[in-house]
Enzyme design. Structure first.
Site, PDB file in Angstrom:
ATOM      1  N   GLU A   1     -19.258   7.667   9.144  1.00 46.91           N
ATOM      2  CA  GLU A   1     -18.384   6.755   8.394  1.00 46.91           C
ATOM      3  C   GLU A   1     -16.915   7.167   8.410  1.00 46.91           C
ATOM      4  OE1 GLU A   1     -20.628   8.808   7.254  1.00 46.91           O
ATOM      5  OE2 GLU A   1     -20.176   9.667   5.300  1.00 46.91           O
TER       6      GLU A   1
ATOM      7  N   HIS B   1     -20.948  12.852   9.861  1.00 44.50           N
ATOM      8  CA  HIS B   1     -20.567  11.678   9.058  1.00 44.50           C
ATOM      9  C   HIS B   1     -20.017  10.559   9.952  1.00 44.50           C
ATOM     10  CE1 HIS B   1     -21.103  13.339   5.013  1.00 44.50           C
ATOM     11  NE2 HIS B   1     -20.901  14.490   5.629  1.00 44.50           N
TER      12      HIS B   1
ATOM     13  N   ASP C   1       0.686   1.125  -0.588  1.00 44.67           N
ATOM     14  CA  ASP C   1      -0.278   0.449  -1.458  1.00 44.67           C
ATOM     15  C   ASP C   1       0.398  -0.494  -2.455  1.00 44.67           C
ATOM     16  OD1 ASP C   1      -1.755   2.315  -0.129  1.00 44.67           O
ATOM     17  OD2 ASP C   1      -1.838   3.703  -1.810  1.00 44.67           O
ATOM     18  N   SER C   2       1.317   0.064  -3.268  1.00 47.46           N
ATOM     19  CA  SER C   2       1.899  -0.777  -4.319  1.00 47.46           C
ATOM     20  C   SER C   2       2.810  -1.844  -3.726  1.00 47.46           C
ATOM     21  CB  SER C   2       2.629   0.076  -5.352  1.00 47.46           C
ATOM     22  OG  SER C   2       3.602   0.868  -4.742  1.00 47.46           O
TER      23      SER C   2
ATOM     24  N   SER D   1       6.029   1.815  -6.042  1.00 52.57           N
ATOM     25  CA  SER D   1       6.565   3.132  -5.691  1.00 52.57           C
ATOM     26  C   SER D   1       7.302   3.100  -4.359  1.00 52.57           C
ATOM     27  CB  SER D   1       5.421   4.132  -5.598  1.00 52.57           C
ATOM     28  OG  SER D   1       4.618   3.816  -4.467  1.00 52.57           O
ATOM     29  N   GLY D   2       7.154   1.997  -3.621  1.00 55.26           N
ATOM     30  CA  GLY D   2       7.744   1.951  -2.290  1.00 55.26           C
ATOM     31  C   GLY D   2       6.759   2.396  -1.230  1.00 55.26           C
ATOM     32  N   GLY D   3       5.602   2.889  -1.673  1.00 51.51           N
ATOM     33  CA  GLY D   3       4.551   3.281  -0.733  1.00 51.51           C
ATOM     34  C   GLY D   3       3.793   2.060  -0.243  1.00 51.51           C
TER      35      GLY D   3
ATOM     36  N   CYS E   1     -26.188  13.259   6.683  1.00 54.10           N
ATOM     37  CA  CYS E   1     -25.947  14.614   6.160  1.00 54.10           C
ATOM     38  C   CYS E   1     -27.050  15.010   5.166  1.00 54.10           C
ATOM     39  CB  CYS E   1     -24.552  14.669   5.548  1.00 54.10           C
ATOM     40  SG  CYS E   1     -23.977  16.348   5.300  1.00 54.10           S
TER      41      CYS E   1
END
Ligand code: XMP
Length: 515
Positions: free
Chosen positions: A179, A177, A235-236, A231-233, A87
């Protein structure tokens, strides 16, 4: 004892201010190649000292004609090291080789998917189909090719130059892009550049990530005690599950019920975390404090900041009660980039869990990773598909989904019920798992409706369904008229809901959330 040889960084990425610079590095990592991101100012010295096998110039929001455009030392081209410009990187490579080659576009900038025709004779595109969909996000474009270069990809029936190369100087450039996930090349372009053009050797594998996360966290924690807010998501929860067996009693996991959670969510999170042996405490006595503070503003950034303030206060209290020295965060690379915490990219939104000054040492074991990698880890770790493909939900939750009016208990309840109804309908039609994220928000602007024989002056609900892998870019997930009709007729049963809108705008320009 045999010592592990330190890994040699094979590719240097020069950061020219793109939102996607970190994705270039992670994609290379995912492919098995170590790389480093440096500013243009530090690049030349680093090349001289480290002799990388390849150089990538990232994108960036500047124009090569801007007075404050990033200054890349021209001498990076003197080493015979292959260079890939992405870019802005392509525009710079072109401009530096011919000062009149870049076209400054004021209108008609290109954001979004473009169909690209590739010249498969280019080593960069080996193994790809002749046409692919690619993601573009640029203002200026290249209007003519400097001497010694040839065009290797175009769009719009050959009218727009999408890639060029000069084999003798080992210079390669793409306007789109490669990526991001929206470019349908399955990372072949970056892999070709690293492996085929730069001769890099793969020396990193995904299963090493779990080991690395555990070892690094243990080392940083030492004799301390850490808290982790779950958080239940994805990631955590994934992070807590990875760390719980490694840290044992030194890790205290808790969940703050902010009052902005989805219907029945706390119970489900409790169940899910129990299954992966996380001992989770629920802190639920501060819901009114959140509502009272966040309702002071309807401005998106102020609401996020208020949420963050209360979140921080509670975190502090909890940390004190546990005698914690450290806090572990499931913050991802995306969160840091969009909060403006890395490099040169601009602030888009304040995230509730970035740069919280709690007087605790912060450990962010996932701060290098993108969503697609965390999902991959969740699966590797044996967490069920439920966690791995669960739709993400922002920390400030439903507070971000009440737009244009102060949040209140009543509105939270309306949007929570609407969210649940939409989810049930999408699940019934087997669509829910195909959608990356579903956002159901309440628009606080009153409009006129008629219910029964009476006039109603009520709210609207907006339903936004998107698909993406990395959330740096998203595209709308279009719902059929039948599904829309079923959602609409269900939601307008609520006495205060008059209309239902549908939003399939891509990111960019629209972010995934409304606020
Ligand atoms: P945007 O709206 O920035 O969102 O395109 C990208 C992804 O991040 C989620 N998101 C958040 N997650 N805390 C979080 O934990 C936040 O403050 C936050 N804001 C956005 C969003 O739901 C989407 O999945």
């Amino acid at each position: 004892m045999k010592q592990n040889k330190p890994k040699k960084i094979q590719i240097m990425i020069i950061d020219l201010g793109s939102q996607y610079t970190q994705i270039i590095r992670r994609s290379l990592h995912y492919l098995g190649f170590h790389s480093i991101i440096l500013s243009p100012a530090k690049s030349l010295k680093w090349i001289e000292e480290n002799k990388p096998k390849g150089i990538i110039l990232s994108g960036g929001s500047a124009s090569v004609y801007d007075a404050d455009a990033p200054i890349i030392p021209k001498a990076i081209m003197n080493f015979g090291i292959p260079i890939l410009g992405v870019c802005y990187g392509m525009q710079w490579l072109t401009y530096i080789n011919d000062n009149n080659s870049v076209h400054k576009v004021r209108d008609g900038k290109s954001y979004g998917p473009v169909e690209i025709s590739l010249n498969n004779k280019s080593p960069l595109f080996k193994g790809l189909r002749v046409k692919i969909n690619a993601w573009s996000s640029h203002g200026d474009s290249v209007k003519r090719v400097p001497i010694g270069f040839r065009v290797t990809a175009t769009s719009k029936e050959g009218k727009v130059i999408e890639a060029i190369e000069c084999l003798s100087k080992k210079l390669y450039a793409v306007q789109f892009h490669p990526e991001v996930e929206q470019t349908e090349d399955e990372n072949i372009i970056l892999n070709n550049f690293a492996e085929k053009i730069c001769n890099c050797k793969k020396d990193f594998f995904q299963k090493d990530v779990i080991k690395e996360i555990r070892e690094n966290t243990k080392k940083i924690l030492g004799n301390g005690t850490a808290i982790i807010g779950v958080s239940g998501g994805v990631d955590s929860t994934t992070l807590a599950a990875i760390l719980a067996p490694a840290l044992g009693d030194k890790l205290k996991a808790f969940l703050i019920d902010t009052g902005g959670m989805r219907k029945d969510e706390i119970r489900k999170i409790k169940e899910m975390t129990k299954n992966v042996h996380i001992n989770l405490e629920i802190i639920d006595q501060y819901k009114n404090r959140f509502i009272q503070k966040i309702s002071q503003s309807i401005d998106a950034e102020k609401k996020r900041k208020h949420f963050r303030t209360v979140y921080g206060e509670i975190f502090k209290k909890v940390a004190k009660s546990y005698g914690a020295t450290h806090m572990i965060q499931g913050t991802l690379a995306t969160d840091l980039i969009e909060s403006g915490s890395t490099g040169k990219s601009v602030l888009i939104k304040t995230h509730h869990n970035v740069d919280l000054d709690l007087g605790l040492k912060e450990i962010m074991p996932l701060s290098d990773l993108f969503k697609f990698e965390v999902r991959h880890l969740a699966r590797l770790f044996g967490l069920g598909e439920l966690v791995a493909s669960r739709q993400p939900f922002p920390g400030p939750g439903l507070y971000l989904r009440i737009i244009g009016v102060p949040v209140s208990n009543e509105l939270l309840e309306i949007v929570r019920e609407a969210d649940d109804e939409v989810k049930k309908i999408l699940k019934k039609h087997k669509l829910y798992n195909k959608i990356s994220q579903t956002i159901v928000a309440l628009l606080g602007v009153n409009t006129v409706g008629v219910k029964g024989d009476g006039r109603v002056y009520g709210y609207s609900i907006v339903v936004r369904t998107v698909e993406t892998v990395d959330f740096m870019t998203v595209k709308g997930f279009y719902l059929s008229p039948e599904v829309c009709e079923e959602i609409t007729s269900t939601l307008v049963k609520h006495p205060k809901i008059v209309r239902v809108f549908y939003d399939f705008t891509p990111k960019p320009p629209a972010t995934t959330e409304f606020e």
